[in-house]
Motif scaffolding. Structure first.
Motif, PDB file in Angstrom:
ATOM      1  N   HIS A  46       1.466   5.861  -9.110  1.00 23.94           N
ATOM      2  CA  HIS A  46       0.898   6.437  -7.889  1.00 23.94           C
ATOM      3  C   HIS A  46       1.319   7.900  -7.717  1.00 23.94           C
ATOM      4  N   THR A  69      -0.231   4.335   0.083  1.00 23.80           N
ATOM      5  CA  THR A  69      -0.967   5.487   0.637  1.00 23.80           C
ATOM      6  C   THR A  69      -0.833   5.584   2.148  1.00 23.80           C
ATOM      7  N   SER A  70      -0.674   4.469   2.815  1.00 17.80           N
ATOM      8  CA  SER A  70      -0.585   4.489   4.277  1.00 17.80           C
ATOM      9  C   SER A  70       0.869   4.581   4.715  1.00 17.80           C
ATOM     10  N   ASP A 102       0.852  -1.188   0.000  1.00 18.42           N
ATOM     11  CA  ASP A 102       0.000   0.000   0.000  1.00 18.42           C
ATOM     12  C   ASP A 102       0.894   1.247   0.000  1.00 18.42           C
ATOM     13  N   GLN A 127      -3.221  16.631  -6.618  1.00 15.20           N
ATOM     14  CA  GLN A 127      -2.814  17.733  -5.743  1.00 15.20           C
ATOM     15  C   GLN A 127      -2.932  19.068  -6.478  1.00 15.20           C
ATOM     16  N   TYR A 144       7.811   9.840   0.372  1.00 21.38           N
ATOM     17  CA  TYR A 144       8.269   9.007  -0.742  1.00 21.38           C
ATOM     18  C   TYR A 144       9.705   9.350  -1.164  1.00 21.38           C
ATOM     19  N   ASP A 148       3.491  15.505   2.690  1.00 24.20           N
ATOM     20  CA  ASP A 148       2.986  14.207   2.230  1.00 24.20           C
ATOM     21  C   ASP A 148       3.944  13.553   1.239  1.00 24.20           C
ATOM     22  N   ASN A 163      -0.421  10.226 -10.126  1.00 24.84           N
ATOM     23  CA  ASN A 163      -1.789  10.536  -9.678  1.00 24.84           C
ATOM     24  C   ASN A 163      -1.775  11.546  -8.535  1.00 24.84           C
ATOM     25  N   VAL A 164      -0.773  11.408  -7.632  1.00 26.49           N
ATOM     26  CA  VAL A 164      -0.686  12.366  -6.522  1.00 26.49           C
ATOM     27  C   VAL A 164      -0.422  13.774  -7.049  1.00 26.49           C
ATOM     28  N   ILE A 181       4.011   2.496   3.125  1.00 25.90           N
ATOM     29  CA  ILE A 181       5.162   3.187   2.525  1.00 25.90           C
ATOM     30  C   ILE A 181       6.456   2.726   3.173  1.00 25.90           C
TER      31      ILE A 181
END
Length: 883
Positions: free
Chosen positions: A350, A296-297, A294, A358, A388, A384, A353-354, A301
């Protein structure tokens, strides 16, 4: 020759512990023949030293003395001149060549042979013997005189042994026992021979007596030999037994060696297997995180980060020779490549898309920032995305193309977002600036975009210098048109503009710094490295067999970047490409509203550039603000040039008095404003240069206007304006204008004195002409006491002239003079009383001069003026009070 040899040995060489082995009688070649001897000697002490000594007979007696000495080891060549014929000449080569002629060829040959033997015996040095017979050098035992000279002595030297102390004592005792040993050597030798025979007989008897013991010793030796044979037999049997044991031990050793080799091979194989298992085995949890983790969490990550680091470690392991031929290793590498590609696609999709979401989410919140002059904060987005950052570093090291694609996507969406935000932000700033301009135009009835709002600017923009009355009436009319005065409006507008411009820079600075810091952390770009370190080379290749590209591509810039610092700057330029344009547009608007705004902008922009350079001199913010600062400085210079041009184009009115020139008051207002703005500024040097240019233009144009003035005397224009300039510079205390301040004071004083003298003129004209004649007579050589006897300058003529100037007439003339001065001077500077006091001092000076001439040229006449100095003081005081 033998007698000479013994004599030399006794007198010269024995005292020096030397033995003479060879001698030759010689003289130098080519000169007057003076005979001398060359001697070959050796020392009696060890180590033996071999020398060649030149001995010469003394001129004062029959004794010989040593003249020169050479070490034989220094001899390099012996030249006998001719080996086949008898020739007494020969050369010895030491440090230089010595040429000799022997008394005979035999002596020469004997001496050369001795030299050769000594060299062979003691030195073994390679000495060249040239033109010497080989037989002479090879013979071992010389014959004739040669043996007597060299051979015998040399053998004797070999047999010679030094007596020990014990032997010396025994010989001395024996010689004491035989007193005749010295006088009768033959008798002493015979006695010694007899005693030796007695000792030999005793020795023989002793040997014969010990024959029995010798037989016993021989029997014992035979028994010992028998025992030795027995022992040798046993040792042979033992050796045969040990040989069989040795063969068995060799077989055991060979077996142990093979076992050891097998164990070693098994250990190495186990190490290789453990190495591959430890470094090329990826846990199932990591594989699951890479395939399905996942993103997103926070926990997901973190799991993906750990899995990606483990995968990178497995891929970058340094395989040993031969590992790549193992099928299991090949399968693991294919698995790692597949996992890498799969996770890289998931991560790229991913983050894309962020970035997209955003950008849309931020654009929906822009409306709330349009009212206030603020920029939206992107710290939540940065916070956020920074989760990453390690994954981006992994992507940078494994999939360079996908990493660059993500950077392009981020720049694309963020540039659009920042474009909207920055344009809206600057639009609000321009509206706030223009609001003040429109309000001022409505109050004062000004129209057009080029209209100036400030009183000081409008006064500097006037092309006609009006009188003080017309200027005061104009100011009054302007004040009546609104509740706020023009100067107050200037201060309010400029203060508001300064706050707006500062707010703009204060909002942009943290925005750019935060974004640059985020880019360097998120994309793992080092800002403070000149050259980026080489990227890690991936262990595997792409599907098409090509190595992933290591050249960063960003937007339209496809050229290679050798520095990560350049990449940060390039990304910042693409994201904030509109900042410099918008700032220049805002600066142009501010300069259009009021050219004095360039002072505020220069100070603020310089401060922010200085701050940005302290943080990072090569950052995007520092570079951008530096470029904008150039524009601001250009506008500032243009403002100064405009003021100077307006001074040069000024016209004066022919119907009204000049007074204080408008550009003089304009310079005062400019200096006051500039000193307020630049109080703590970093770029004070720019203002000082502008001051010098402006004050020089003011000085030049004041003189120009004074020369053109018809209504007002030139001295009045110069005096009043330079007094005003001096007062202004003294009050403001501008250090760079100290020289100009002193110059202004000097000009003011000079023109004040000139105006007083010219205006006062000759108030007692006839009296002045009379005394000028008196001074002329004195100058011609007439004594001062005899001037009164001149017909035209006697006492009666003097009294007649003095009576024409009673106190009443003098006061009337001074009153008219006061009215004339009042018309010339303006009220702003309040110099009337200063000028009047200067005139009073000048009048008193002239009065005292007349009294002095009367006292010197008409002594004892009792003639005085019709009025006194006290009367004059009362005249000046009453006239000043009455007006």
């Amino acid at each position: 020759m033998t007698a000479i040899k013994h004599a030399l040995q006794r007198d010269i060489f024995t005292p020096n512990d030397e033995r003479l082995l060879g001698i030759v009688n010689v003289c130098k070649a080519g000169k007057k023949k003076k005979n001398c001897f060359l001697c070959a000697t050796v020392t009696t002490e060890r180590p033996v030293q071999v020398k060649v000594v030149k001995v010469k007979k003394s001129d004062k007696g029959d004794f010989y003395k040593r003249q020169l000495t050479w070490e034989l080891r220094d001899l390099t060549e012996v030249d006998a001149k001719d080996a086949s014929k008898e020739n007494p000449e020969f050369d010895l080569h030491f440090e230089k060549v010595y040429k000799w002629v022997a008394s005979s060829t035999a002596e020469k040959n004997s001496f050369i042979s001795c030299i050769w033997k000594l060299n062979q015996r003691y030195l073994r040095k390679k000495v060249e013997f040239v033109n010497v017979s080989s037989q002479l050098l090879e013979e071992s035992v010389p014959s004739g005189e040669s043996q007597s000279v060299a051979g015998g002595d040399e053998d004797a030297l070999d047999d010679y042994q030094e007596l020990s102390t014990r032997e010396e004592q025994d010989i001395e005792g024996m010689m004491e026992m035989c007193e005749f040993a010295i006088s009768n050597a033959e008798g002493f030798a015979e006695k010694l021979f007899k005693e030796l025979q007695v000792l030999d007989g005793a020795n023989i008897q002793s040997i014969m007596a010990s024959e029995k013991q010798v037989n016993i010793l021989m029997m014992l030796l035979d028994e010992a030999l028998t025992e030795v044979d027995t022992i040798e037999g046993k040792l042979s049997s033992y050796e045969e037994m040990l040989q069989s044991v040795k063969d068995q031990m060799d077989q055991i050793s060979q077996s142990n060696r093979l076992i050891q080799i097998s164990n070693t091979n098994n250990g190495k194989l186990l190490d290789e297997i453990q190495f591959l298992v430890n470094y090329m085995d990826l846990s199932k949890g990591h594989i699951r995180a890479l395939q399905e983790g996942d993103l997103t969490s926070p926990k997901g990550i973190e799991a993906c980060i750990n899995a990606s680091e483990a995968l990178l470690q497995c891929m970058n392991v340094a395989l040993r020779p031969g590992h790549d031929k193992l099928m299991a290793v090949t399968q693991q590498q294919l698995l790692f490549a597949e996992l890498r590609d799969t996770f890289a696609r998931r991560l790229t999709n991913h983050l894309n898309n962020v970035f997209v979401h955003q950008g849309h989410d931020q654009s929906s919140t822009l409306s709330q920032h349009t009212v206030e002059l603020t920029l939206p904060k992107h710290s939540p987005l940065h916070r956020d995305l920074l989760r990453y950052a390690k994954l981006m570093e992994w992507l940078k090291n494994t999939h360079r193309e996908k990493y660059e694609g993500l950077s392009r996507t981020y720049v694309d969406y963020m540039s659009r977002l920042y474009d909207r935000e920055i344009k809206d932000f600057f639009e609000v700033a321009k509206i706030k600036m223009a609001g003040t301009s429109k309000e001022a135009k409505g109050k004062f009835g000004l129209h057009g975009s080029s209209g100036k709002l400030t009183g000081s600017t409008s006064s500097l923009n006037k092309l006609t210098v009006q009188g003080s009355n017309s200027r005061r009436s104009q100011s009054s009319s302007l004040l009546d048109m609104g509740n706020m005065s023009a100067s107050d409006l200037d201060v309010a507008d400029r203060t508001k503009f300064d706050k707006i411009f500062e707010q703009v820079l204060s909002e942009l600075e943290p925005l750019c710094l935060a974004e640059q810091d985020f880019i360097s952390k998120f994309f793992k770009l080092q800002q403070h490295m000149t050259i980026a370190p080489p990227l890690a080379q991936p262990e595997t290749e792409e599907a098409d067999g090509s190595v992933p590209s290591r050249i960063p591509h960003l937007a339209e810039h496809r050229h290679s970047l050798s520095s990560e610092k350049d990449m940060v700057r390039l990304m910042m330029n693409n994201i904030f490409h509109s900042i410099e344009t918008e700032l220049n547009s805002l600066i142009a608007l501010g300069d259009k509203i009021d050219s004095f705004h360039s002072l505020y902008m220069l100070v603020k922009m310089s401060h922010h550039v200085w701050t940005a350079e302290n943080v990072d001199p090569a950052s995007f913010l520092s570079t951008t603000l530096g470029n904008v600062l150039v524009t601001v400085k250009r506008n500032f210079d243009k403002c100064i040039s405009g003021q100077i041009r307006q001074m040069e184009e000024v016209k004066i009115s022919k119907k009204s008095k000049v007074g204080i020139l408008s550009f003089v008051t304009g310079f005062e207002e400019f200096a006051e404003l500039a000193e307020t703005i630049f109080r703590n500024a970093e770029r004070r040097g720019d203002l000082d240069k502008a001051y010098v240019k402006l004050i020089r233009a003011v000085f030049m144009n004041v003189e120009k206007v004074a020369n053109e003035s018809q209504k007002t005397p030139r001295d009045v224009v110069m005096m009043e304006n330079f007094h005003h300039i001096f007062s202004t510079l003294s009050r403001l205390k501008i250090s760079c204008l100290d020289a100009e301040r002193r110059e202004a004071k000097h000009k003011y004083t000079d023109h004040l004195q000139s105006y007083v003298i010219n205006s006062l003129g000759q108030p007692l004209e006839k009296l002045n002409h009379f005394f000028e004649g008196v001074e002329a007579r004195v100058a011609q050589g007439i004594r001062e006491e005899e001037v009164s006897y001149q017909l035209a300058f006697n006492k009666q003529e003097l009294r007649k002239v003095i009576k024409e100037y009673p106190g009443k007439e003098v006061k009337k003339g001074l009153d008219n003079l006061y009215k004339k001065v009042d018309k010339h001077l303006c009220e702003e500077e309040s110099l009337l009383q200063v000028v009047w006091h200067s005139m009073q001092d000048e009048f008193i000076r002239q009065y005292k001069h007349f009294e002095d001439l009367i006292g010197r040229c008409y002594p004892g006449s009792g003639i005085t003026m019709e009025f006194t100095i006290q009367d004059m003081l009362e005249y000046f005081s009453s006239i000043a009070q009455s007006h």
